[in-house]
Design a protein around this motif. Structure first.
Motif, PDB file in Angstrom:
ATOM      1  N   HIS A  63       0.915   4.094  -2.825  1.00 44.23           N
ATOM      2  CA  HIS A  63       0.583   5.453  -2.407  1.00 44.23           C
ATOM      3  C   HIS A  63       1.705   6.419  -2.767  1.00 44.23           C
ATOM      4  N   TYR A  78       0.828  -1.201   0.000  1.00 46.90           N
ATOM      5  CA  TYR A  78       0.000   0.000   0.000  1.00 46.90           C
ATOM      6  C   TYR A  78       0.864   1.254   0.000  1.00 46.90           C
ATOM      7  N   LEU A  79       1.892   1.292   0.842  1.00 50.58           N
ATOM      8  CA  LEU A  79       2.744   2.473   0.917  1.00 50.58           C
ATOM      9  C   LEU A  79       3.501   2.710  -0.390  1.00 50.58           C
ATOM     10  N   VAL A  85       1.461   9.674  -5.259  1.00 47.38           N
ATOM     11  CA  VAL A  85       1.792  11.026  -4.802  1.00 47.38           C
ATOM     12  C   VAL A  85       2.876  11.628  -5.683  1.00 47.38           C
TER      13      VAL A  85
END
Length: 115
Positions: free
Chosen positions: A83, A79-80, A87
């Motif tokens: 993400h 997920y990170l 971004v």
């Protein structure tokens, strides 16, 4: 509860918004959902069997650390990473943003009223 009437009309007959057809359809849908759930429960009972099937050769079990790493840490890291990529992609797009999010407006208009 009775028959619900329209709040803006006073009718001597009464307009029923919940008819017997609606009740029959709701009963039919409930019976279908209950039957489907029951069949799924009956069909899935071998999944919780304690006896092994023929040819079943399970490997060694996972430790607590391995289980937490596989089912908690790995999804969080994934997920990170996703993400972070989103971004980074979004930051490079901000400079060329042609939408109204980068427009500032001021009320400079004046009006003169002549009587």
């Amino acid at each position: 509860m009775g028959v619900l009437r329209h709040p803006g009309r006073a009718s001597p007959v009464g307009v029923g918004y919940f008819d017997t057809v609606d009740k029959k359809n709701a009963l039919r849908a409930g019976a279908l959902a209950a039957g489907t759930t029951l069949m799924m429960l009956l069909m899935s009972s071998p999944a919780s069997a304690l006896t092994r099937d023929d040819g079943d050769d399970p490997g060694p079990g996972l430790s607590v650390i391995e289980t937490l790493g596989l089912f908690v840490v790995a999804p969080l890291v994934l997920y990170l990473v996703i993400h972070g990529l989103v971004v980074i992609g979004d930051k490079s797009h901000k400079k060329k943003d042609p939408t109204s999010s980068n427009i500032t407006t001021k009320a400079d208009a004046t009006s003169e009223v002549k009587a």
